[in-house]
Design an enzyme around this catalytic site. Structure first.
Site, PDB file in Angstrom:
ATOM      1  N   TYR A  90      -4.320  -8.576 -15.139  1.00  0.00           N
ATOM      2  CA  TYR A  90      -4.057  -9.618 -14.149  1.00  0.00           C
ATOM      3  C   TYR A  90      -2.694  -9.454 -13.494  1.00  0.00           C
ATOM      4  CZ  TYR A  90      -8.031 -12.716 -14.109  1.00  0.00           C
ATOM      5  OH  TYR A  90      -9.263 -13.251 -13.893  1.00  0.00           O
ATOM      6  N   LYS A 101      12.206  -0.409  19.367  1.00  0.00           N
ATOM      7  CA  LYS A 101      13.198  -1.326  18.807  1.00  0.00           C
ATOM      8  C   LYS A 101      13.557  -0.928  17.368  1.00  0.00           C
ATOM      9  CE  LYS A 101      14.003  -6.277  18.473  1.00  0.00           C
ATOM     10  NZ  LYS A 101      13.393  -7.602  18.622  1.00  0.00           N
ATOM     11  N   GLY A 155       0.823  -1.211   0.000  1.00  0.00           N
ATOM     12  CA  GLY A 155       0.000   0.000   0.000  1.00  0.00           C
ATOM     13  C   GLY A 155       0.851   1.252   0.000  1.00  0.00           C
ATOM     14  N   GLU A 158       7.225   8.403  -5.475  1.00  0.00           N
ATOM     15  CA  GLU A 158       7.087   7.014  -5.011  1.00  0.00           C
ATOM     16  C   GLU A 158       7.913   6.108  -5.919  1.00  0.00           C
ATOM     17  OE1 GLU A 158       3.097   5.385  -5.098  1.00  0.00           O
ATOM     18  OE2 GLU A 158       3.879   3.355  -4.809  1.00  0.00           O
ATOM     19  N   ILE A 197      -0.958   4.226  -1.466  1.00  0.00           N
ATOM     20  CA  ILE A 197      -1.891   4.856  -0.518  1.00  0.00           C
ATOM     21  C   ILE A 197      -1.098   5.705   0.482  1.00  0.00           C
ATOM     22  CG2 ILE A 197      -3.668   4.408   1.242  1.00  0.00           C
ATOM     23  CD1 ILE A 197      -4.431   3.437  -1.573  1.00  0.00           C
ATOM     24  N   HIS A 238     -15.235   6.550 -19.472  1.00  0.00           N
ATOM     25  CA  HIS A 238     -14.962   5.891 -18.181  1.00  0.00           C
ATOM     26  C   HIS A 238     -15.183   6.855 -17.020  1.00  0.00           C
ATOM     27  CE1 HIS A 238     -13.147   2.100 -19.602  1.00  0.00           C
ATOM     28  NE2 HIS A 238     -12.919   2.816 -20.688  1.00  0.00           N
ATOM     29  N   THR A 241      12.317  -5.499   8.598  1.00  0.00           N
ATOM     30  CA  THR A 241      12.471  -4.039   8.493  1.00  0.00           C
ATOM     31  C   THR A 241      13.939  -3.661   8.648  1.00  0.00           C
ATOM     32  OG1 THR A 241      10.249  -3.680   9.336  1.00  0.00           O
ATOM     33  CG2 THR A 241      11.773  -1.833   9.533  1.00  0.00           C
ATOM     34  N   GLU A 284     -15.516   6.234 -14.003  1.00  0.00           N
ATOM     35  CA  GLU A 284     -14.849   5.798 -12.758  1.00  0.00           C
ATOM     36  C   GLU A 284     -13.540   6.548 -12.514  1.00  0.00           C
ATOM     37  OE1 GLU A 284     -15.034   4.061 -15.548  1.00  0.00           O
ATOM     38  OE2 GLU A 284     -13.347   2.708 -15.862  1.00  0.00           O
ATOM     39  N   ILE A 314      17.016  -5.106  -8.711  1.00  0.00           N
ATOM     40  CA  ILE A 314      17.962  -4.526  -9.673  1.00  0.00           C
ATOM     41  C   ILE A 314      17.324  -3.358 -10.422  1.00  0.00           C
ATOM     42  CG2 ILE A 314      19.201  -4.986 -11.840  1.00  0.00           C
ATOM     43  CD1 ILE A 314      19.879  -7.724 -10.732  1.00  0.00           C
ATOM     44  N   ARG A 354     -11.658   1.482 -28.656  1.00  0.00           N
ATOM     45  CA  ARG A 354     -11.330   1.462 -30.076  1.00  0.00           C
ATOM     46  C   ARG A 354     -12.609   1.429 -30.924  1.00  0.00           C
ATOM     47  NH1 ARG A 354      -7.701  -2.367 -29.670  1.00  0.00           N
ATOM     48  NH2 ARG A 354      -5.959  -0.932 -29.632  1.00  0.00           N
ATOM     49  N   CYS A 384     -18.191   1.649 -21.055  1.00  0.00           N
ATOM     50  CA  CYS A 384     -17.356   1.289 -22.196  1.00  0.00           C
ATOM     51  C   CYS A 384     -17.813  -0.038 -22.824  1.00  0.00           C
ATOM     52  CB  CYS A 384     -15.883   1.296 -21.799  1.00  0.00           C
ATOM     53  SG  CYS A 384     -14.841   1.662 -23.217  1.00  0.00           S
TER      54      CYS A 384
HETATM   55  N1  GLN Z   1     -13.242  -3.385 -26.222  1.00  0.00           N
HETATM   56  C1  GLN Z   1     -13.979  -2.191 -26.405  1.00  0.00           C
HETATM   57  C2  GLN Z   1     -13.301  -1.250 -27.389  1.00  0.00           C
HETATM   58  O1  GLN Z   1     -12.138  -1.384 -27.654  1.00  0.00           O
HETATM   59  C3  GLN Z   1     -14.222  -1.504 -25.088  1.00  0.00           C
HETATM   60  C4  GLN Z   1     -12.975  -1.021 -24.433  1.00  0.00           C
HETATM   61  C5  GLN Z   1     -13.156  -0.775 -22.967  1.00  0.00           C
HETATM   62  O2  GLN Z   1     -14.101  -1.261 -22.360  1.00  0.00           O
HETATM   63  N2  GLN Z   1     -12.224  -0.079 -22.355  1.00  0.00           N
HETATM   64  O3  GLN Z   1     -13.908  -0.348 -27.894  1.00  0.00           O
END
Ligand code: GLN
Length: 556
Positions: A65, A235, A27, A152, A30, A518, A203, A520, A160, A474, A393
């Protein structure tokens, strides 16, 4: 003299470096964001920079991932997800130069070498690579007009990959002199054994590693499951050679937005101001505390079903999760996220039955054909069961596919991302994009203007008709289908300046929005995004209606 001169220009910005020891995933992002918040609360203009020691030039090509979500900045940079944490904690937008990678540094050095800028010298890690790193940090700090830059360093001390960066920072602290740089080292203090003993040895080792590089930390932030006792703090202070008040305990928090206050309570803000000679004005956390108080209230709850294909690694959807935290901090209702793997959802009817009981459904962005059937199913459930829905999206494009198939009866409808030869390309590459796609790098990225239809539900939600939102995609909605969509209640109520569809809203539904952009990425604790707030409000309204005033049996 304050600061040092470079090319005749004085550099007097203070630098706080945050490194990490023992393990990754402590973290650190954060922590760094929270340190920034402490200074900001004192009215000190700050900026923040993330160093990612990998060789990729940016995070755009990285699998979620491995590294979690790709965070998109206003200028279209595809950045590490920590940039999202920074923006949320600091309430300020950043640009791509604030994410420095080994790839970017080497590219710059090699370009200079090819141009002959090094005048025949042998090009080396020291001084050329470290010089490029120092130059970039100085430039970012000065361009932002900040008094303090937080840097950061990704990875763990001893890797390395991070060596040239730590070396550059050591050189910089030497050049700037006393009182210009503070080194904060984040480590893990594990708790082991039957009596739950906190162990300081990892540490100690990681601080020794740091000192071998020539960096003596000013402060140690110890992460762990529980608060450190006074003994353990003493300590660490003794063995790691930092003053006792500079050993800080940050145990796991129920919500990350607590961390600035956990640091403040241990005097971190005052300590850093003293080390760096900054004015230690009384910090203002009024809005922050109110957010947390509302967050903790947790009156009632709603369950949001999130349907995606990276659900095993929650970081892949980090900004969505945070957007819901922001709503919780404003509405005081507990928001529970229930994750559905879209492949499982398509196969398993009991999961679909569970999703039908959600109070709201979110289908976030994504790529490719895997799991798409489950997403289509999720949209269908939201539409037919009148469950508040937000499609982001890919979740917006899939909404169009579901509508074309199940309402317009176009069984073959799909996106050309999945089937380039489909007879019903509801989502496709627009003509003018096709040539660009051959050259690669065709994604539409970054903040762009969207015009909302006056009087539409989405315009009411935002309270205005011109918005700026970040993009990363895209494919586009095929305008050929818009009339038929509208005739059946799915209206395009947001368009880009160059005529691309940005928003769908469904008539006769309590809350059903799809957006090509997006949202978010722009939600902040102090300003939750209207689309997420709207989703939760609609979920609450629906729940209230759904609770019968008197159960039918009472009538018997
Ligand atoms: N795969 C879709 C595109 O390329 C949506 C992309 C996304 O959800 N960021 O348009």
């Amino acid at each position: 003299m304050r600061g040092a001169f470079y090319d005749g220009r004085r550099f007097s910005v203070k630098v706080i470096v945050v490194s990490g020891g023992v393990i990754s995933g402590l973290g650190k992002g954060i922590t760094t964001s929270s340190l920034g918040r402490l200074l900001k609360a004192r009215g000190i203009p700050i900026t923040i920079l993330k160093i990612d020691p990998y060789l990729n030039v940016d995070a755009g090509t990285m699998n979620p991932y491995q590294h979690g979500e790709v965070f998109v900045l206003d200028d279209g940079t595809e950045a590490d997800l920590d940039l999202g944490n920074y923006e949320r904690f600091l309430g300020q937008s950043l640009v791509g130069t604030h994410n420095l990678t080994t790839g970017k540094i080497y590219r710059a050095v090699i370009e200079k070498e090819r141009r002959g800028d090094y005048l025949g010298n042998t090009v080396q890690i020291i001084p050329h690579v470290t010089g490029e790193i120092k130059r970039t940090i100085r430039e970012v700090a000065q361009a932002a007009g900040a008094e303090v830059i937080l840097v950061e360093v990704g990875g763990t001390v001893g890797d390395i990959e991070s060596m040239p960066f730590l070396e550059a920072l050591r050189e910089l602290s030497n050049e700037l002199g006393e009182g210009h740089m503070a080194f904060v080292h984040t480590t893990l203090v594990p708790v082991v054994g039957p009596v739950g003993e906190a162990k300081t040895k990892p540490t100690q080792h990681s601080v020794r590693e740091l000192r071998a590089i020539g960096i003596r930390p000013n402060m140690i932030i110890a992460r762990g499951p529980a608060p450190l006792t006074a003994d353990i703090k003493a300590k660490i202070s003794l063995f790691c050679d930092v003053p006792p008040e500079a050993v800080i305990s940050v145990p796991d928090q129920p919500v990350i937005y607590e961390v600035p206050l956990v640091l403040e309570a241990q005097g971190v803000g005052t300590f850093l101001c003293r080390v760096l000679g900054l004015p230690d004005r009384p910090p203002d956390y009024a809005a922050w505390r109110e957010f947390l108080a509302t967050y903790r209230r947790g009156e009632g709850s709603v369950e949001v079903g999130v349907v995606g294909k990276y659900t095993e690694l929650r970081d892949a959807y980090l900004s969505h999760t945070e957007a819901f935290h922001h709503c919780q901090g404003h509405l005081g209702v507990e928001i529970r996220l229930q994750w559905y793997d879209s492949e499982d959802l398509a196969r398993n009817p009991s999961l679909a039955a569970r999703l039908e009981r959600s109070d709201a459904i979110l289908v976030p962005g994504g790529f490719g054909s895997r799991g798409v059937d489950g997403k289509i199913r999720a949209v269908e459930i939201a539409r037919t069961k009148r469950i508040p829905y937000l499609g982001v999206c890919y979740g917006f494009q899939i909404e169009a596919v579901e509508f074309a198939r199940n309402v317009l009866g176009l069984g073959a409808a799909t996106t050309t991302e999945i089937d380039p030869a489909t007879p019903e390309p509801v989502v496709c590459l627009l003509e003018e994009q096709k040539d660009r796609s051959d050259m690669g790098g065709t994604m539409r990225l970054g903040a762009q203007r969207v015009n909302l239809t006056p009087g539409s539900a989405i315009a009411r939600l935002y309270g205005r008709t011109e918005i700026w939102e970040r993009h990363r995609h895209r494919f586009e909605i095929n305008p050929k289908y818009l009339e038929r969509f509208a005739a059946h209640g799915l209206r395009a109520t947001g368009m880009s300046v160059d005529g691309r569809v940005e928003v769908f809203e469904l008539a006769d539904h309590p809350y059903c929005f799809g957006v090509q952009y997006h949202p978010e990425f722009l939600s902040r604790p102090e300003a939750p995004h209207p689309l997420y707030l709207g989703l939760i409000r609609a979920a609450l309204a629906r729940k209230e209606v759904a609770i019968p005033v008197a159960p039918p049996t009472a009538l018997a």
